[in-house]
Design a protein around this motif. Structure first.
Motif, PDB file in Angstrom:
ATOM      1  N   ARG A   2       0.281  -1.471  -0.056  1.00  0.00           N
ATOM      2  CA  ARG A   2       0.144  -0.523  -0.154  1.00  0.00           C
ATOM      3  C   ARG A   2       0.676   1.660   0.119  1.00  0.00           C
ATOM      4  NH1 ARG A   2      -4.942   2.076   2.085  1.00  0.00           N
ATOM      5  NH2 ARG A   2      -5.064   3.916   2.450  1.00  0.00           N
ATOM      6  N   ARG A   3       1.672   1.096   0.891  1.00  0.00           N
ATOM      7  CA  ARG A   3       2.435   2.211   0.708  1.00  0.00           C
ATOM      8  C   ARG A   3       3.352   2.428  -0.135  1.00  0.00           C
ATOM      9  NH1 ARG A   3       6.030   1.280   5.909  1.00  0.00           N
ATOM     10  NH2 ARG A   3       7.023   3.842   5.850  1.00  0.00           N
ATOM     11  N   TRP A   4       3.793   1.495  -1.207  1.00  0.00           N
ATOM     12  CA  TRP A   4       4.397   1.934  -2.090  1.00  0.00           C
ATOM     13  C   TRP A   4       3.566   2.258  -3.060  1.00  0.00           C
ATOM     14  CZ3 TRP A   4       4.199  -0.906  -7.286  1.00  0.00           C
ATOM     15  CH2 TRP A   4       5.183  -0.546  -8.109  1.00  0.00           C
ATOM     16  N   LEU A   5       2.519   1.765  -3.781  1.00  0.00           N
ATOM     17  CA  LEU A   5       1.495   1.334  -4.572  1.00  0.00           C
ATOM     18  C   LEU A   5       1.487   3.515  -4.455  1.00  0.00           C
ATOM     19  CD1 LEU A   5      -0.205  -1.271  -4.427  1.00  0.00           C
ATOM     20  CD2 LEU A   5       0.372  -0.597  -6.206  1.00  0.00           C
ATOM     21  N   ARG A   6       1.071   3.909  -2.928  1.00  0.00           N
ATOM     22  CA  ARG A   6       0.611   5.846  -2.644  1.00  0.00           C
ATOM     23  C   ARG A   6       1.850   6.550  -3.311  1.00  0.00           C
ATOM     24  NH1 ARG A   6      -1.702   7.294   2.696  1.00  0.00           N
ATOM     25  NH2 ARG A   6      -2.575   8.838   1.961  1.00  0.00           N
ATOM     26  N   ARG A   7       2.625   6.341  -3.116  1.00  0.00           N
ATOM     27  CA  ARG A   7       4.089   7.134  -3.717  1.00  0.00           C
ATOM     28  C   ARG A   7       3.923   7.795  -5.441  1.00  0.00           C
ATOM     29  NH1 ARG A   7       7.320   3.750   0.176  1.00  0.00           N
ATOM     30  NH2 ARG A   7       8.260   3.067  -1.780  1.00  0.00           N
ATOM     31  N   ARG A   8       3.081   6.183  -5.674  1.00  0.00           N
ATOM     32  CA  ARG A   8       2.611   5.944  -7.416  1.00  0.00           C
ATOM     33  C   ARG A   8       2.002   6.549  -8.005  1.00  0.00           C
ATOM     34  NH1 ARG A   8       3.019   1.194 -10.565  1.00  0.00           N
ATOM     35  NH2 ARG A   8       4.686   2.242 -12.114  1.00  0.00           N
ATOM     36  N   ARG A   9       0.917   6.700  -7.362  1.00  0.00           N
ATOM     37  CA  ARG A   9      -0.354   7.478  -7.298  1.00  0.00           C
ATOM     38  C   ARG A   9       0.027   8.577  -8.696  1.00  0.00           C
ATOM     39  NH1 ARG A   9      -3.691   6.829  -1.710  1.00  0.00           N
ATOM     40  NH2 ARG A   9      -4.228   5.306  -1.740  1.00  0.00           N
ATOM     41  N   ARG A  10      -1.507   8.169  -9.980  1.00  0.00           N
ATOM     42  CA  ARG A  10      -1.948   9.356 -10.568  1.00  0.00           C
ATOM     43  C   ARG A  10      -2.825  10.337 -10.573  1.00  0.00           C
ATOM     44  NH1 ARG A  10      -0.055   6.017 -15.391  1.00  0.00           N
ATOM     45  NH2 ARG A  10       2.314   6.425 -15.663  1.00  0.00           N
ATOM     46  N   ALA A  11      -3.465   9.500  -9.607  1.00  0.00           N
ATOM     47  CA  ALA A  11      -5.255   9.897  -9.554  1.00  0.00           C
ATOM     48  C   ALA A  11      -5.336  10.686  -8.292  1.00  0.00           C
ATOM     49  CB  ALA A  11      -6.499   8.844  -9.587  1.00  0.00           C
ATOM     50  N   HIS A  12      -6.302  11.919  -8.264  1.00  0.00           N
ATOM     51  CA  HIS A  12      -6.698  12.538  -6.695  1.00  0.00           C
ATOM     52  C   HIS A  12      -7.813  11.092  -5.883  1.00  0.00           C
ATOM     53  CE1 HIS A  12      -8.434  15.078  -3.914  1.00  0.00           C
ATOM     54  NE2 HIS A  12      -6.936  15.407  -3.726  1.00  0.00           N
ATOM     55  N   PRO A  13      -7.667  10.967  -4.670  1.00  0.00           N
ATOM     56  CA  PRO A  13      -8.141  10.553  -4.672  1.00  0.00           C
ATOM     57  C   PRO A  13     -10.523  10.409  -4.496  1.00  0.00           C
ATOM     58  CG  PRO A  13      -6.723  10.690  -2.783  1.00  0.00           C
ATOM     59  CD  PRO A  13      -6.439  11.216  -3.593  1.00  0.00           C
ATOM     60  N   VAL A  14     -10.406  11.973  -4.841  1.00  0.00           N
ATOM     61  CA  VAL A  14     -12.092  12.505  -4.889  1.00  0.00           C
ATOM     62  C   VAL A  14     -12.656  11.655  -6.378  1.00  0.00           C
ATOM     63  CG1 VAL A  14     -13.191  14.237  -5.706  1.00  0.00           C
ATOM     64  CG2 VAL A  14     -11.521  14.396  -3.337  1.00  0.00           C
ATOM     65  N   GLU A  15     -10.967  11.798  -7.132  1.00  0.00           N
ATOM     66  CA  GLU A  15     -11.166  11.015  -8.494  1.00  0.00           C
ATOM     67  C   GLU A  15     -12.163   9.504  -8.057  1.00  0.00           C
ATOM     68  OE1 GLU A  15      -8.359  11.360 -11.814  1.00  0.00           O
ATOM     69  OE2 GLU A  15      -7.725  12.979 -10.638  1.00  0.00           O
ATOM     70  N   VAL A  16     -11.160   8.781  -7.809  1.00  0.00           N
ATOM     71  CA  VAL A  16     -11.280   7.317  -7.443  1.00  0.00           C
ATOM     72  C   VAL A  16     -12.418   7.134  -6.175  1.00  0.00           C
ATOM     73  CG1 VAL A  16     -10.406   5.144  -6.514  1.00  0.00           C
ATOM     74  CG2 VAL A  16      -8.659   6.926  -7.481  1.00  0.00           C
ATOM     75  N   ASP A  17     -12.782   7.922  -5.912  1.00  0.00           N
ATOM     76  CA  ASP A  17     -13.857   8.062  -4.240  1.00  0.00           C
ATOM     77  C   ASP A  17     -14.905   8.516  -5.577  1.00  0.00           C
ATOM     78  OD1 ASP A  17     -15.515   7.986  -1.847  1.00  0.00           O
ATOM     79  OD2 ASP A  17     -15.526  10.479  -2.063  1.00  0.00           O
ATOM     80  N   ALA A  18     -15.245   9.135  -6.437  1.00  0.00           N
ATOM     81  CA  ALA A  18     -16.339   8.736  -7.059  1.00  0.00           C
ATOM     82  C   ALA A  18     -16.637   7.673  -7.765  1.00  0.00           C
ATOM     83  CB  ALA A  18     -15.823   9.505  -8.701  1.00  0.00           C
ATOM     84  N   TRP A  19     -16.184   6.923  -7.503  1.00  0.00           N
ATOM     85  CA  TRP A  19     -16.354   5.036  -8.524  1.00  0.00           C
ATOM     86  C   TRP A  19     -17.205   4.999  -7.003  1.00  0.00           C
ATOM     87  CZ3 TRP A  19     -17.359   4.447 -13.262  1.00  0.00           C
ATOM     88  CH2 TRP A  19     -16.719   5.304 -14.185  1.00  0.00           C
ATOM     89  N   VAL A  20     -17.226   4.596  -5.959  1.00  0.00           N
ATOM     90  CA  VAL A  20     -17.974   4.868  -4.995  1.00  0.00           C
ATOM     91  C   VAL A  20     -19.293   4.039  -4.713  1.00  0.00           C
ATOM     92  CG1 VAL A  20     -17.379   3.725  -2.488  1.00  0.00           C
ATOM     93  CG2 VAL A  20     -15.319   4.173  -3.938  1.00  0.00           C
TER      94      VAL A  20
END
Length: 339
Positions: A309-327
């Motif tokens: 998770r920590r490694w993945l967070r460093r590589r994110r391109r999308a903002h959490p709000v963008e991903v949250d919109a799909w929930v």
């Protein structure tokens, strides 16, 4: 997805490699491969990874001149076996397909057209149906993946009649690896320590984890209703057992730990996550008491999940709000009644 000995230096443009995993799936080998061979344009290659089958299916597959067979001495799990096949794939696009899926003519052509025309799309899923008897209305198996605010994911449209309500091509959160066409560049981009599918999962929920990682990296997923197939579901492996329930329970929690973030999960909805996990655990234990092993498996693998998770967070391109919109909101009764 690391490079494999003998693989091409670069992908073959426009070509589709097919990766299948077999574990005692002799009944489904012929219909699955016949349907794949009938696709136009034809797949570049058929790669089958056998997980120590004992029903004669590996021998049958070894006799097929167009099949590249990898034989494991034991069952390494769906995730690891798929990774083996993906490492060998040479096409620009890769179809992961269950042996108990029979593609209709035109599936690959329709799915590949989406990847060719939409560079930002990393995965395409079709309209998968359950088998239906003569005169019966076919019911949907999946038209993509949905994630709910309780942290659980499910197959979109699952169990609904295939009566035309799910015939609109559209972006979805993700797609089922029962029959999914992936862009090879996307798989390479989201792999963690060389693993496209998380091998500690063994089996189940690994495709939802892949969907989520792709979202964080900015890739889109697409539902193409013109790509149709029949999924017999559960035919190439274990049936409803304590082992399945344990894997599903553990992997859903690990998927959440690796990927969930933003206001949907660690803000307003964390009570729903805890409540649904408790209810779903009780439901699984009522059917199969041994399913609660999944909670121990999740706890034992939690440090691994947190590190990734920590490694993945460093590589994110999308903002959490963008991903949250799909929930989406949680349909409590439906999710507790069926997975």
């Amino acid at each position: 997805m690391t490079a494999a000995p003998g693989a091409a230096a670069g992908p073959v443009a426009g070509a589709v490699s097919v990766v299948l995993v077999n574990w005692n799936g002799r009944t489904f080998c012929e219909p699955c491969l016949t349907a794949l061979r009938a696709q136009r344009p034809a797949p570049l290659e058929l790669i089958v990874v056998d997980n120590g089958s004992s029903d004669g299916s590996a021998e049958w597959l070894a006799a097929q001149p167009d099949v590249r067979l990898v034989r494991n001495p034991r069952n390494r799990g769906f995730a690891a076996a798929n990774n083996q096949g993906l490492a060998l794939a040479q096409g620009e696009y890769v179809l992961c397909c269950n042996l108990d899926v029979v593609l209709d003519p035109g599936f690959l052509a329709a799915a590949a057209a989406v990847l060719r025309d939409q560079p930002g799309v990393g995965s395409v899923g079709g309209r998968l149906r359950r088998p239906a008897g003569p005169g019966a209305v076919a019911r949907l198996d999946t038209t993509g993946h949905v994630v709910h605010r309780c942290g659980w994911g499910r197959n979109r449209g699952q169990g609904e009649p295939d009566d035309g309500r799910q015939r609109m091509a559209q972006e979805v959160f993700g797609v089922s690896a029962a029959a999914a066409l992936y862009r090879r560049a996307m798989l390479l981009d989201v792999a963690v320590a060389g693993e496209v599918f998380p091998e500690p999962f063994f089996a189940y929920i690994e495709d939802l984890d892949l969907d989520w990682r792709a979202r964080w990296r900015g890739w889109r997923a697409w539902y193409e209703p013109a790509a149709t197939a029949t999924h017999h579901r559960g035919g190439s492996g274990l049936h409803a057992t304590a082992a399945i329930e344990a894997h599903v329970l553990a992997n859903r929690l690990l998927c959440l730990l690796r990927n969930a973030d933003g206001p949907a999960f660690w803000g307003r909805d964390w009570p729903a996550v805890l409540a649904f996990t408790a209810l779903r655990s009780a439901w699984a234990a009522r059917r199969h008491p041994g399913a609660l092993r999944g909670l121990w498996w999740a706890l034992r693998r939690a440090p691994w999940a947190w590190r990734s998770r920590r490694w993945l967070r460093r590589r994110r391109r999308a903002h959490p709000v963008e991903v949250d919109a799909w929930v989406q909101p949680t349909p409590w009764a439906r999710l507790l009644r069926r997975d």
